[in-house]
Design a protein around this motif. Sequence first.
Motif, short mmCIF file in Angstrom:
data_model
loop_
_atom_site.label_atom_id
_atom_site.label_comp_id
_atom_site.label_asym_id
_atom_site.label_seq_id
_atom_site.Cartn_x
_atom_site.Cartn_y
_atom_site.Cartn_z
N GLY A 618 12.51 -0.44 -9.54
CA GLY A 618 11.59 0.46 -8.85
C GLY A 618 10.69 -0.22 -7.84
O GLY A 618 9.74 0.39 -7.35
N GLN A 619 10.97 -1.48 -7.51
CA GLN A 619 10.13 -2.17 -6.51
C GLN A 619 10.19 -1.45 -5.17
O GLN A 619 9.20 -1.36 -4.45
N ALA A 621 10.71 1.73 -4.67
CA ALA A 621 9.94 2.97 -4.76
C ALA A 621 8.45 2.66 -4.64
O ALA A 621 7.69 3.42 -4.03
N GLY A 622 8.04 1.53 -5.21
CA GLY A 622 6.64 1.12 -5.11
C GLY A 622 6.23 0.81 -3.69
O GLY A 622 5.07 0.98 -3.32
N ALA A 623 7.18 0.35 -2.89
CA ALA A 623 6.86 -0.06 -1.52
C ALA A 623 7.05 1.07 -0.51
O ALA A 623 6.52 1.02 0.59
N GLN A 630 12.72 6.96 -4.76
CA GLN A 630 12.26 7.31 -6.09
C GLN A 630 13.09 6.58 -7.13
O GLN A 630 14.20 6.15 -6.84
N GLN A 631 12.51 6.46 -8.33
CA GLN A 631 13.27 5.87 -9.42
C GLN A 631 13.44 6.91 -10.52
O GLN A 631 12.46 7.55 -10.94
N TYR A 634 11.16 7.37 -13.58
CA TYR A 634 9.85 6.84 -13.18
C TYR A 634 9.52 7.36 -11.78
O TYR A 634 9.09 6.63 -10.91
N ARG A 635 9.78 8.66 -11.59
CA ARG A 635 9.52 9.26 -10.28
C ARG A 635 8.01 9.36 -10.05
O ARG A 635 7.23 9.41 -11.00
N ASP A 636 7.63 9.44 -8.78
CA ASP A 636 6.21 9.60 -8.44
C ASP A 636 5.60 10.77 -9.20
O ASP A 636 4.55 10.65 -9.82
N ILE A 639 4.94 10.13 -12.83
CA ILE A 639 3.81 9.23 -13.10
C ILE A 639 2.49 9.91 -12.71
O ILE A 639 1.50 9.79 -13.43
N TYR A 640 2.50 10.67 -11.62
CA TYR A 640 1.28 11.42 -11.27
C TYR A 640 0.90 12.37 -12.41
O TYR A 640 -0.27 12.54 -12.74
N MET A 642 1.44 11.98 -15.51
CA MET A 642 0.81 11.21 -16.59
C MET A 642 -0.62 10.83 -16.22
O MET A 642 -1.53 10.89 -17.05
N ILE A 643 -0.82 10.47 -14.95
CA ILE A 643 -2.18 10.10 -14.51
C ILE A 643 -3.10 11.32 -14.63
O ILE A 643 -4.22 11.21 -15.12
N ASN A 644 -2.60 12.47 -14.21
CA ASN A 644 -3.42 13.68 -14.31
C ASN A 644 -3.76 14.00 -15.76
O ASN A 644 -4.86 14.46 -16.06
N ILE B 45 0.09 3.13 -19.15
CA ILE B 45 1.25 3.82 -18.57
C ILE B 45 2.30 2.75 -18.28
O ILE B 45 2.01 1.74 -17.65
N GLY B 51 6.11 -4.03 -9.90
CA GLY B 51 6.43 -3.73 -8.50
C GLY B 51 6.61 -2.25 -8.24
O GLY B 51 6.63 -1.80 -7.09
N ARG B 52 6.76 -1.46 -9.30
CA ARG B 52 6.88 0.00 -9.14
C ARG B 52 5.53 0.64 -8.86
O ARG B 52 5.44 1.74 -8.31
N VAL B 53 4.44 -0.04 -9.25
CA VAL B 53 3.11 0.56 -9.13
C VAL B 53 2.71 0.63 -7.66
O VAL B 53 2.59 -0.39 -6.99
N GLU B 54 2.56 1.83 -7.18
CA GLU B 54 2.22 1.95 -5.77
C GLU B 54 0.74 2.29 -5.60
O GLU B 54 0.10 2.78 -6.53
N PHE B 57 -0.75 5.41 -7.03
CA PHE B 57 -1.03 5.52 -8.48
C PHE B 57 -2.48 5.14 -8.74
O PHE B 57 -3.16 5.74 -9.56
N LYS B 60 -4.83 7.83 -7.13
CA LYS B 60 -4.80 9.06 -7.95
C LYS B 60 -5.60 8.88 -9.23
O LYS B 60 -6.27 9.81 -9.69
N ASN B 64 -8.75 11.02 -10.21
CA ASN B 64 -8.62 11.83 -11.42
C ASN B 64 -9.62 11.43 -12.50
O ASN B 64 -9.46 11.78 -13.66
N ARG B 91 0.04 -6.36 -3.24
CA ARG B 91 -0.37 -4.98 -2.99
C ARG B 91 -1.77 -4.72 -3.56
O ARG B 91 -2.60 -4.09 -2.90
#
Lengths: 651, 145
Positions: A618-619, A621-623, A630-631, A634-636, A639-640, A642-644, B45, B51-54, B57, B60, B64, B91
């Motif tokens: 997913g590197q 997707a991170g960039a 997307q992964q 582990y799609r955006d 994860i959003y 989960m953050i919410n 999480i 490297g996936r952490v953008e 995230f 947000k 939040n 990053r």
Amino acid sequence: MTEEIRIGVYTCHCGVNISSVIDIDEVVNYAKALDNVVLSRDNIFTCSAPGQNSIIEDIKEHGLNRVVVAACSPHMHERTFRNAAEQAGLNRYLVEIANIREQSAWVHPQNPIEATDKAKTLVRMAVAKARLLEAIEITKTDVKQKLLVIGGGVAGLKATQDAAQRGLDVTLVERSPTLGGHAARIGKLVHTNISGSATVNEFVDQISVMDNVTILTNAKVTEVKGSFGDYSVSINIKPRYVKGSIPNPEKGLEACPVLVDNEYEYGIDKRKAFFKPFTMAYPSSYVIDMNACTHNIDGCDKCVTACGESHIDLKMPDSSSSEQFGTIIVTTGFDPYEPKVGEYGYKENEKVITLMQLERYLSDDEIDFKRIGVEDPQNIVFISCVGSMNDENPECSRMCCSSSFKNMIRIRHVFPNANIFFLYQDIRTYARREELLYETASAKQVMMLRWDKESPPKVDVNGDMNVKIYDSLISEELLIPSDLIVLSNGMLPREGYKETAELLKLPCSSEGWIQEAHAKLRPVELPSPGVYVGGTAQAPRDIMESITTASAATAKALIPILQGQVEQEAQLCYVNEDVCGACGVCITTCPYEAITKIDLPDDRQVANVNAKLCHGCGQCAGACPTGAMQQKNYRDDQIYAMINALIVGGD
Amino acid sequence: MVIELKNKTEFEPKIVMFACNWCSYSGIDLAGTSRMTYPPNVTIIRTMCSGRVEPSFIMKSFANGMDGVIVSSCHQGDCHYIDGNMKSLRRVKLMQHLLDGFGIERERVNFVGISASEGVLAVDTIVEMVETIRKLGPLELEAGR
């Protein structure tokens, strides 16, 4: 039409591991009230057969299409619960774990209220992600029934032998002109008292006549493409320039005017550019070292004149081959530490030698120190940990203490009256039967003096070759006039380890040792699936350990081949072509060269992921600046969600 | 059992920690299996690689209601995916500059390498972050930001 999301939540007591801290009923009731949750229960052990069965039955009976298990770490039982879901006909990626044991019950035992709150948060987050889970297709690849072994030292030979005995086709690729690596150059091995080259030949004699073994020397892997189970490997083979066994090699030897350091003797003598590495080398034919040969500079062809054109062809071209392999074993070995000029007087006085050079002096039954002017030595000094256990290389090289003792005992027989000193930082004769070496050396009056890392011994190469050591055990400084100094040099990662690592996409430690997938649980597997490691490419090891790990790697490498089919990584990255602007950031980010740009029918360019090369990190997707990359799992948006859900009501 | 009653008016930092599957997530698990304790303010999480952490995230998380964010990875040189953690580190360092512009203290984002064997480091990281954020106080974003 989207299907209705029906989530089942299973909260686990884990005996009393979770329930002694967390109020399970409260979590169960909390989960029940969350949107889309149609069923929420608890189990004493969800991982047990009744626990798994309750999931399987509920999926069938209540039409669950998502499962959340609030229990231990996913590293523990994610696989178990995914299997249970699969048994009920649900895709395994429709299962999400809330880790309420390791991340709540066990770390907050003093705060049951807050631990319960946190468990509720973790369940809320898992349910939020579960709503967005998608089935992921699992693809299988047929595994090519062939094994590649890279590196023909003892480890590579053992791996080849093991796999070949199982009846598998094996290709062994060795970079140098001969098999055997460093082990073949050791004088007499510890415990067996048999020479290194004879030991190596036990393997070589067997595998070299097997029909299912291909041995390529002077060969190098230049490219590895494809994926788990189906690796396409390109191999470049340098010519030997000598055609088979020639009748009159001594004429060629005599004619060759080029002299270079003999790496097979660790530089203690010279060899010609036309040479045979050592007497028992395999293949036993002569070879021309084109890096040393001056033919391409001044047109020298004296060996051709001497041996005849039918036997030597200096214009022989490289050859190459490309083959498919199911799995790959890396046994690329180590380099001995080469002391710096002046380090303990090395290269400033020829009587300062390394342990590996000593092995060569001791290789014959007659000890041959005369050529460096050592005839009747009074004082012989060994210095330990040269190039190991220091700031530059913190690793212990593991074999040098035992090897030093072995050689001291041998020297004692030849020079019964000499004083032998071992200046050590630490003595580590750790393996079975090696403590005996230490005791034997002690009994044979080897004098052991300890130095501290902060004040290593000092060698004055002039005059009497005085070694000054501050013995930290008796707090005295001693001066030893010496006739021979042996530097017990350790092991370093092979020069060119980066090249191998890049070819196979392998991580290395900061020192350069190839890093296993898991330090405890997967010690010979590498993160690239279908690639395994054995011997000293991974860490300093003695011969027995190298052979053991090579056998272990072979056992692992045979599993996918015998299975016949393997699953590919499923949590892959993919591109939403509508959003992709073809900026190419993902291409430079991907460590596996899995992403390329493709042209769409409407003339737009977009990024495209080669599923066979993607490792699912997913590197990219991170960039990705647009969210096009997307992964899976582990799609955006997952994860959003989960953050919410981190805060109450956020989901 | 001892139940600590917290003064409800005291500020309790809310922190999210992104952990890579291979090293740091295992290190945090190890803290649990070793029965070490840490404050419950941090929620984890998992991603496969740091490297996936953008950046989104992290933003947000702040938007939040999180007061702090930890991005945890394998140690540099030990990444399961060759060098994803190096990209992630870069990053996060860049993010810290951006946060200055937003008026968010850069200490609110922390990047740390934790190996699978470093339960102690996982606990220390969490404890220190909770203390750092407690000192900084709650993150107050103006409406519309």
